[in-house]
Design a protein around this motif. Structure first.
Motif, PDB file in Angstrom:
ATOM      1  N   ALA A  80       0.723  -1.250  -0.038  1.00  0.00           N
ATOM      2  CA  ALA A  80      -0.034  -0.131   0.087  1.00  0.00           C
ATOM      3  C   ALA A  80       0.920   1.173  -0.016  1.00  0.00           C
ATOM      4  N   GLU A  81       2.252   1.195   0.550  1.00  0.00           N
ATOM      5  CA  GLU A  81       3.169   2.471   0.563  1.00  0.00           C
ATOM      6  C   GLU A  81       3.959   2.179  -0.844  1.00  0.00           C
ATOM      7  N   GLY A  82       3.840   1.372  -1.800  1.00  0.00           N
ATOM      8  CA  GLY A  82       4.606   1.263  -2.925  1.00  0.00           C
ATOM      9  C   GLY A  82       6.035   0.585  -2.891  1.00  0.00           C
ATOM     10  N   ARG A  83       6.102  -0.295  -1.663  1.00  0.00           N
ATOM     11  CA  ARG A  83       7.195  -1.141  -1.344  1.00  0.00           C
ATOM     12  C   ARG A  83       6.854  -2.557  -1.710  1.00  0.00           C
ATOM     13  N   TYR A  84       7.774  -2.947  -2.815  1.00  0.00           N
ATOM     14  CA  TYR A  84       7.487  -4.495  -3.416  1.00  0.00           C
ATOM     15  C   TYR A  84       8.571  -5.084  -3.134  1.00  0.00           C
ATOM     16  N   SER A  85       9.837  -4.866  -2.502  1.00  0.00           N
ATOM     17  CA  SER A  85      10.800  -5.733  -2.282  1.00  0.00           C
ATOM     18  C   SER A  85      11.072  -5.974  -0.891  1.00  0.00           C
ATOM     19  N   GLY A  86      10.014  -5.793   0.055  1.00  0.00           N
ATOM     20  CA  GLY A  86      10.232  -5.917   1.312  1.00  0.00           C
ATOM     21  C   GLY A  86      10.345  -7.373   1.898  1.00  0.00           C
ATOM     22  N   THR A  87      10.987  -7.422   3.057  1.00  0.00           N
ATOM     23  CA  THR A  87      11.168  -8.653   3.744  1.00  0.00           C
ATOM     24  C   THR A  87      10.642  -8.691   5.171  1.00  0.00           C
ATOM     25  N   VAL A  88       9.956  -9.798   5.533  1.00  0.00           N
ATOM     26  CA  VAL A  88       9.400  -9.655   6.965  1.00  0.00           C
ATOM     27  C   VAL A  88       9.879 -11.051   7.679  1.00  0.00           C
ATOM     28  N   SER A  89      10.217 -10.893   8.811  1.00  0.00           N
ATOM     29  CA  SER A  89      10.651 -11.862   9.646  1.00  0.00           C
ATOM     30  C   SER A  89      10.041 -11.854  10.937  1.00  0.00           C
ATOM     31  N   ILE A  90       9.541 -12.879  11.649  1.00  0.00           N
ATOM     32  CA  ILE A  90       8.880 -12.861  12.676  1.00  0.00           C
ATOM     33  C   ILE A  90       9.321 -14.092  13.568  1.00  0.00           C
ATOM     34  N   LYS A  91       9.953 -13.861  14.648  1.00  0.00           N
ATOM     35  CA  LYS A  91      10.391 -14.886  15.412  1.00  0.00           C
ATOM     36  C   LYS A  91       9.865 -14.876  16.815  1.00  0.00           C
ATOM     37  N   LEU A  92       9.504 -16.356  17.152  1.00  0.00           N
ATOM     38  CA  LEU A  92       8.863 -16.406  18.301  1.00  0.00           C
ATOM     39  C   LEU A  92       9.951 -17.126  19.407  1.00  0.00           C
ATOM     40  N   ASP A  93      10.575 -16.572  20.259  1.00  0.00           N
ATOM     41  CA  ASP A  93      11.544 -17.451  20.783  1.00  0.00           C
ATOM     42  C   ASP A  93      12.651 -17.755  20.183  1.00  0.00           C
ATOM     43  N   GLY A  94      12.964 -17.033  19.080  1.00  0.00           N
ATOM     44  CA  GLY A  94      14.287 -17.454  18.237  1.00  0.00           C
ATOM     45  C   GLY A  94      13.739 -18.194  17.104  1.00  0.00           C
ATOM     46  N   GLU A 121      11.363   2.506  -2.691  1.00  0.00           N
ATOM     47  CA  GLU A 121       9.863   3.003  -3.083  1.00  0.00           C
ATOM     48  C   GLU A 121       9.922   2.617  -4.498  1.00  0.00           C
ATOM     49  N   PHE A 122       8.623   1.974  -4.828  1.00  0.00           N
ATOM     50  CA  PHE A 122       8.593   1.813  -6.542  1.00  0.00           C
ATOM     51  C   PHE A 122       7.892   2.710  -7.219  1.00  0.00           C
ATOM     52  N   THR A 123       8.118   3.041  -8.329  1.00  0.00           N
ATOM     53  CA  THR A 123       6.987   4.135  -9.274  1.00  0.00           C
ATOM     54  C   THR A 123       6.677   3.223 -10.461  1.00  0.00           C
ATOM     55  N   PHE A 124       5.527   4.040 -10.944  1.00  0.00           N
ATOM     56  CA  PHE A 124       4.769   3.455 -12.125  1.00  0.00           C
ATOM     57  C   PHE A 124       5.669   3.711 -13.350  1.00  0.00           C
ATOM     58  N   SER A 125       6.132   2.508 -14.059  1.00  0.00           N
ATOM     59  CA  SER A 125       6.822   2.766 -15.296  1.00  0.00           C
ATOM     60  C   SER A 125       5.545   2.878 -16.415  1.00  0.00           C
ATOM     61  N   ARG A 126       4.338   2.065 -16.022  1.00  0.00           N
ATOM     62  CA  ARG A 126       3.182   2.118 -16.681  1.00  0.00           C
ATOM     63  C   ARG A 126       2.030   2.023 -15.933  1.00  0.00           C
ATOM     64  N   VAL A 144       2.265   7.732 -14.858  1.00  0.00           N
ATOM     65  CA  VAL A 144       3.793   7.156 -14.732  1.00  0.00           C
ATOM     66  C   VAL A 144       4.692   8.146 -14.006  1.00  0.00           C
ATOM     67  N   GLY A 145       5.451   7.603 -13.236  1.00  0.00           N
ATOM     68  CA  GLY A 145       6.347   8.449 -12.474  1.00  0.00           C
ATOM     69  C   GLY A 145       5.889   8.566 -10.955  1.00  0.00           C
ATOM     70  N   ALA A 146       4.661   8.216 -10.662  1.00  0.00           N
ATOM     71  CA  ALA A 146       3.954   8.370  -9.331  1.00  0.00           C
ATOM     72  C   ALA A 146       4.513   7.139  -8.526  1.00  0.00           C
ATOM     73  N   VAL A 147       4.450   7.398  -7.096  1.00  0.00           N
ATOM     74  CA  VAL A 147       4.708   6.110  -6.336  1.00  0.00           C
ATOM     75  C   VAL A 147       3.638   5.125  -6.646  1.00  0.00           C
ATOM     76  N   ALA A 148       3.971   4.076  -6.652  1.00  0.00           N
ATOM     77  CA  ALA A 148       3.270   2.847  -7.372  1.00  0.00           C
ATOM     78  C   ALA A 148       2.493   2.084  -5.961  1.00  0.00           C
ATOM     79  N   LYS A 149       1.537   2.871  -5.319  1.00  0.00           N
ATOM     80  CA  LYS A 149       0.998   2.340  -4.161  1.00  0.00           C
ATOM     81  C   LYS A 149      -0.235   1.450  -4.639  1.00  0.00           C
ATOM     82  N   SER A 150      -0.213   0.242  -4.092  1.00  0.00           N
ATOM     83  CA  SER A 150      -1.218  -0.887  -4.363  1.00  0.00           C
ATOM     84  C   SER A 150      -2.709  -0.466  -4.371  1.00  0.00           C
ATOM     85  N   GLY A 151      -3.113   0.656  -3.329  1.00  0.00           N
ATOM     86  CA  GLY A 151      -4.180   1.293  -3.241  1.00  0.00           C
ATOM     87  C   GLY A 151      -4.702   1.980  -4.288  1.00  0.00           C
TER      88      GLY A 151
END
Length: 597
Positions: A80-94, A121-126, A144-151
């Motif tokens: 929703a913020e135009g971040r498509y290369s993010g990674t998420v790690s959630i650890k429970l007691d390691g 941040e990704f931008t629209f190429s199309r 084109v050129g705007a932040v590519a938010k999924s919303g």
């Protein structure tokens, strides 16, 4: 140019019966390297683990379930913020939560560590979408050129679909979409295609749920536009007509899933009727006006055709500092959808007795009128009435008999009628009257009521509100004008801090006669401040000017007030003090429901 896969874990959820485990509150670490404060807050706002970190009613199975849900919730927030290369790690007691088998949930969880790397941040190429109906407003950020938010992509598809529906294509839909992320260039290519479908007309209206209201009258009130080109706004109008009758507790309109062979669309209307009868009570208190009590009895469907019959009774001025006690009882019957779906007819009558400081009046009134809803903001009302009254004052007894034609237009776009924070209310009225008999003149009363509201700050916690009232009587001499058409100042509706109707005019009529004026200008201003979600404070200043018969005068008042918000509007407590004019006599207290204006 290569594409990099976003690391997201997709896991199935099983319904399990597990043994109860001890309650716990876990220690949470939330890391967002490279994120701004706003982005970090957005990510944390999407996390169930953040919301439950201090909830000691959660067991380990609950924590695992919320951790597994957080992967998709946080990734969706990044998209929703135009971040498509993010990674998420959630650890429970390691241990990475996504690697814990559903049947092997830990018995306890003490430490939870969430690490989110948002990526660039990704931008629209199309940013293509077609075909688009004329007059469709696409989101400004879908280019084109705007932040590519999924919303933004979702909003563009929704706006394009709505554009076709507004143009009469009821079954418009997205037929194809191709969205490709280029992780090397940090760009997103979006291509959305729509299938408008055929031009649709309204077909049959199928009704259900009405038990006491006749189906024929239900259809007349609804005003369903069979045969007209499809327009979703017309369905909104159907629903609004039915809801404003007050007959129904629920009105549901559902479009048929498929079109008829002639491209017409049938619609299902399901209603739930309210109880036939209702009783209401109200009260208002002022130190100068005294206590006022009012009540009503309402029948929502008197003859089975949607007729509303209401009897109102009121008593005011109990213990007031000026005048005496006033009484009134009246009845009104309204019939919706008279002549057309937007016009209702009514008959009204009232008997009243007023015991004011400078006169006593016994009155009777009866009339027939029409109310027309032009749109959701503009309403018109016109009626023809007969009025009779006997007025006793220092000059003796005067009988007024007249036929009059009250007419008014009301524009109301306030966001909330009981507690507005923005918008305008404008009402203009003219009441021509013809005297019948020697004591009553012929002329017209003209009135205006203008209100404006402007909110500031988060959730409009600070509101400036202003009101201007104007009035005049033309063509009739002061002594020949029925008292209801004359103007006074003072009291909660005009100038707080001054006694009720304390300012009129004085004229010579074999002595000095106090009466209302033929000209009126009033101003009320308020600054409303929200202290908490429920409690607010108000500072106000009111001014009133009265003229007529060669005399004139003005008064002003100011004060402070408190508001306590409830489901039926704020409870109002105002304390006003006289500022100018010769009618003030100390502090005045006002208690009621709803804002002063």
């Amino acid at each position: 140019m290569g594409l990099k896969t976003i690391r997201v874990f997709h896991l199935s959820v099983a319904a399990l019966a597990i043994l109860a485990t001890p309650a716990l509150a876990y220690s949470l670490k939330f890391n967002t390297p490279g994120a701004s404060d706003d982005l970090r807050n957005t990510i944390k706002g999407a996390s169930l683990l953040v919301q439950s970190a201090e909830d000691d009613s959660k067991d380990a199975q609950d924590v695992l379930s919320e951790a597994r849900a957080d992967y998709n919730r946080i990734v969706s927030a990044l998209f929703a913020e135009g971040r498509y290369s993010g990674t998420v790690s959630i650890k429970l007691d390691g241990r990475e939560a996504a690697s814990i088998p559903p049947l092997d949930a830990p018995s306890t969880v003490n430490n939870v560590t969430v690490t989110v790397t948002p990526g660039p941040e990704f931008t629209f190429s199309r940013a293509d979408i077609a075909p688009v109906a004329p007059k469709t407003d696409l989101p400004e950020g879908y280019k084109v050129g705007a932040v590519a938010k999924s919303g933004v992509i979702v909003d563009a598809a929704s706006a394009a679909t709505t554009g076709w529906r507004d143009a009469g294509h009821a079954k418009a839909e997205v037929s194809y979409q191709n969205i490709v992320a280029d992780h090397r260039a940090n760009q997103l290519a979006s291509d959305v295609r729509l299938a408008p479908g055929p031009l649709v007309t309204f077909g049959r209206l199928e009704t259900s749920g009405n038990k006491r209201l006749r189906t024929k009258r239900l259809r007349e009130i609804a005003g369903f536009p069979t045969g007209e080109v499809y327009d979703p706004k017309k369905l909104d109008q159907v629903q609004a007509r039915l809801q404003r009758t007050g007959i129904f507790s629920s009105v549901a309109i559902t479009e048929a899933k498929t079109l008829n062979p002639d491209d017409s669309l049938d619609v299902n209307l399901a209603v739930v009727e309210q109880k036939k009868r209702k009783i209401g009570l109200g009260a208002e208190l002022s130190t100068s006006d005294g206590l006022g009590l009012n009540g009503y009895w309402l029948h929502r469907n008197l003859f089975g055709g949607g007729e509303r019959f209401r009897v109102d009774a009121g008593i005011s001025g109990i213990g007031g500092a000026t005048g005496g006690t006033d009484y009134s009882i009246g009845a009104r019957i309204d019939r919706p959808a008279t002549f057309n779906p937007e016009t209702s007819a009514y008959i009204t009558t009232e008997i009243s007795q007023k015991n004011e400081e400078d006169y006593t009046e016994n009155a009777f009134d009866i009339g027939f009128g029409l109310t027309r809803i032009f749109n959701d903001k503009l309403t018109g009302d016109v009626s023809i009435n007969y009025g009779w009254s006997k007025v006793t004052d220092d000059s003796g007894q005067t009988y007024f008999r007249q036929v009059y034609l009250p007419t008014k237009l009301t524009w109301d776009d306030r966001d909330n009628k009981l507690d507005p924070t923005k918008g305008y209310y404008i009402q203009a009225g003219v009441t021509p009257f013809v005297g019948i008999g020697g004591d009553t003149g012929t002329g017209a009363q003209v009135t205006g009521d203008l209100r404006a509201y402007r909110g500031f700050g988060q959730n409009d916690r600070f509101v400036l509100a202003g009101r201007v009232q104007l009035g005049g009587v033309y063509g009739s001499d002061l002594e020949e004008t029925p008292r209801d058409y004359l103007f006074y100042s003072g009291g909660g509706g005009t100038v707080r801090g001054q006694p009720y109707q304390s300012l009129g005019v004085e004229v010579l009529d074999g002595g000095t006669l106090k009466t209302g004026g033929t000209e009126f200008v009033g101003f009320q201003g308020e600054a409303r401040i929200g202290i908490t979600d429920k409690i607010g404070a108000v500072a106000f200043y009111d001014y009133g000017y009265i003229a007529g018969g060669g005399d004139s005068g003005s008064q002003a008042g100011a004060g402070l007030g408190l508001r306590y918000k409830t489901g039926i509007g704020p409870i109002r407590l105002d304390v006003g003090f006289p500022v100018s004019g010769g009618t003030g006599s100390g502090a005045q207290l006002y208690i009621g429901i709803g804002q002063a204006f």
